[in-house]
Design a protein around this motif. Structure first.
Motif, PDB file in Angstrom:
ATOM      1  N   LYS A  59      11.551  -0.690 -37.721  1.00  0.00           N
ATOM      2  CA  LYS A  59      10.868  -2.285 -38.309  1.00  0.00           C
ATOM      3  C   LYS A  59       9.592  -2.347 -38.572  1.00  0.00           C
ATOM      4  N   LEU A  60       8.513  -1.659 -37.615  1.00  0.00           N
ATOM      5  CA  LEU A  60       7.288  -1.659 -38.197  1.00  0.00           C
ATOM      6  C   LEU A  60       6.935  -1.017 -39.528  1.00  0.00           C
ATOM      7  N   LEU A  61       7.515   0.210 -39.611  1.00  0.00           N
ATOM      8  CA  LEU A  61       7.318   0.802 -40.889  1.00  0.00           C
ATOM      9  C   LEU A  61       7.854   0.221 -42.258  1.00  0.00           C
ATOM     10  N   GLN A  62       9.056  -0.621 -42.058  1.00  0.00           N
ATOM     11  CA  GLN A  62       9.462  -1.263 -43.060  1.00  0.00           C
ATOM     12  C   GLN A  62       8.647  -2.595 -43.436  1.00  0.00           C
ATOM     13  N   GLU A  63       7.890  -3.153 -42.503  1.00  0.00           N
ATOM     14  CA  GLU A  63       7.404  -4.401 -42.746  1.00  0.00           C
ATOM     15  C   GLU A  63       5.832  -4.215 -43.021  1.00  0.00           C
ATOM     16  N   ASN A  64       5.341  -2.990 -42.853  1.00  0.00           N
ATOM     17  CA  ASN A  64       3.893  -2.780 -42.970  1.00  0.00           C
ATOM     18  C   ASN A  64       4.005  -1.576 -44.130  1.00  0.00           C
ATOM     19  N   PRO A  65       3.540  -1.798 -45.536  1.00  0.00           N
ATOM     20  CA  PRO A  65       3.608  -0.558 -45.942  1.00  0.00           C
ATOM     21  C   PRO A  65       2.173   0.412 -46.013  1.00  0.00           C
ATOM     22  N   VAL A 118      -2.572   1.682 -35.426  1.00  0.00           N
ATOM     23  CA  VAL A 118      -2.623   3.093 -35.484  1.00  0.00           C
ATOM     24  C   VAL A 118      -1.668   3.722 -36.380  1.00  0.00           C
ATOM     25  N   HIS A 119      -0.150   3.103 -36.598  1.00  0.00           N
ATOM     26  CA  HIS A 119       0.728   3.607 -37.099  1.00  0.00           C
ATOM     27  C   HIS A 119       0.897   3.006 -38.861  1.00  0.00           C
ATOM     28  N   ALA A 120       0.763   1.729 -38.892  1.00  0.00           N
ATOM     29  CA  ALA A 120       0.989   1.051 -40.134  1.00  0.00           C
ATOM     30  C   ALA A 120       0.603  -0.377 -40.008  1.00  0.00           C
ATOM     31  N   ALA A 121       0.497  -0.850 -41.060  1.00  0.00           N
ATOM     32  CA  ALA A 121      -0.096  -2.396 -41.154  1.00  0.00           C
ATOM     33  C   ALA A 121       0.035  -2.617 -42.837  1.00  0.00           C
ATOM     34  N   LYS A 122      -0.395  -4.072 -42.975  1.00  0.00           N
ATOM     35  CA  LYS A 122      -0.294  -4.526 -44.326  1.00  0.00           C
ATOM     36  C   LYS A 122      -1.408  -4.490 -45.073  1.00  0.00           C
TER      37      LYS A 122
END
Length: 376
Positions: A221-227, A320-324
């Protein structure tokens, strides 16, 4: 190539690929050791890091002892299906030696054991790990699964028993088999999937919690929503930052990283970040080249983080991992144990950026002169 060079190459490969690969890859040939009946001849004359034949008791459980699992022909009293005679007290020798007898029913293992990475004890004898009659354990195992794995993999046992932070994948549900196939695999180290796919596939729910009851991230979910992905994540390399079986740092990190919003600045507490990033990004008070997060030459990373009493840690502003947003600047960050989300309200501008009423009143920084900005 000389024998000395061959030995050096073999040792180097074993060190590079790790214990699991060392178990599967033969060491330089030594004196031939007679093989027990049924062990494939292809294993003759080879040396392995771990024993390929375990000392186990393959006799049935004593009469009156109820097992957790039983081989179907044995449960039906059909001793003659595997042995020369259908006599429980004197069944005689088995009709086929070694794994050939097992594969005559469990035909799917012909394909499994044809995979490129084989678990040598399974390749040698199924009865290394399974009792062919009945057992107090599931799957006819001689011992509890983890104890059985650790009987050979003592280095992993010592690690999991001594580390401060445990990995639940090693101790819950299918335990070692959560990640490894104990028979044969298409991926080295007997993994059932590529490492990144394993990690993300397991951490894929909204209700997984750590040992303290804190809900863990749903990564698909995090990775899908934050490119905008952190480079190790984009490289699908979880092990760049996390240990697999257990560790001594928060979240199984390979080096120290502050788990909280505020922390006194100390070079060693950011050891994880500085494995890749230049520590001067935070420790240099003035700069015109190290970072764009500056007001003129005033390093705003230094202002925020380099505080010996109440420094804001990297996680205060960066995911740390992904964001917009670029540089994985967060939209908000959990503040305190109650879980309230503090909004960052960051906006990038042509000459810098603005943070609006977050930890402080609205502030704008300019990292370029007007003339420099206009030229670009």
């Amino acid at each position: 190539m000389s024998s000395r060079k061959r030995f050096t190459v073999a040792v180097a490969l074993a060190a590079l690929l790790g214990p699991a690969a060392a178990a599967a890859a033969p060491a330089p040939a030594g004196p031939a050791v007679p093989l027990p009946p049924g062990v494939p001849a292809e294993l003759a004359g080879r040396q392995f890091k771990y024993p390929i034949v375990r000392k186990v008791n393959n006799k049935p459980l004593p009469d009156g002892v109820k097992g957790a699992s039983t081989m179907a022909p044995f449960a039906a009293g059909d001793c003659g299906f595997c042995h020369q005679r259908n006599d429980k007290k004197d069944p005689g020798p088995v009709k086929k030696s070694g794994n050939a007898l097992c594969y005559s029913c469990h035909e799917e293992f012909g394909e499994i054991m044809a995979r490129p990475y084989k678990h040598v004890p399974a390749q040698a004898l199924c009865t290394n790990c399974h009792n062919p009659h009945n057992s107090l354990e599931k799957k006819l195992l001689h011992e509890e699964q983890t104890a059985q794995c650790f009987d050979c993999h003592k280095n992993i046992r010592n690690l999991t028993e001594t580390v401060r932070v445990k990995h639940g994948a090693v101790t819950t549900k299918r335990k070692c088999a959560n990640c490894h196939n104990p028979h044969g695999a298409n991926i080295e180290k007997m993994l059932t999937a590529l490492p990144f796919d394993q990690c993300v596939g397991c951490h894929s729910t909204d209700d997984m919690k750590d040992w303290n009851g804190v809900t863990l991230t749903n990564f698909p979910k995090l990775l899908q929503e934050n490119p905008v992905w952190h480079k190790p994540v984009a490289a699908k390399d979880c092990s760049a930052c996390h240990k697999t079986h257990g560790g001594d740092n928060f979240r199984l990190l390979v080096a120290e990283y502050p788990p909280q919003f505020y922390a006194p600045y100390d070079l060693k507490t950011y050891a994880l970040c500085y494995r890749c990033h230049n520590d001067k990004v935070v420790s240099a008070e003035q700069t015109t080249t190290l970072t764009n997060f500056r007001d003129g030459s005033k390093n705003l990373h230094y202002v925020h983080v380099h505080n010996l009493e109440r420094g804001r840690t990297c996680r205060a502003c960066h995911e740390v991992h992904a964001a917009k947003q670029p540089h994985r600047i967060r939209e908000g960050v959990p503040y305190g144990s109650a879980g309230w989300v503090l909004k960052i309200n960051y906006t990038k501008t042509p000459t810098g950026g603005t943070c609006a009423k977050t930890c402080h009143e609205t502030k704008t920084y300019v990292n370029k002169t007007v003339s420099t900005a206009s030229k670009k």
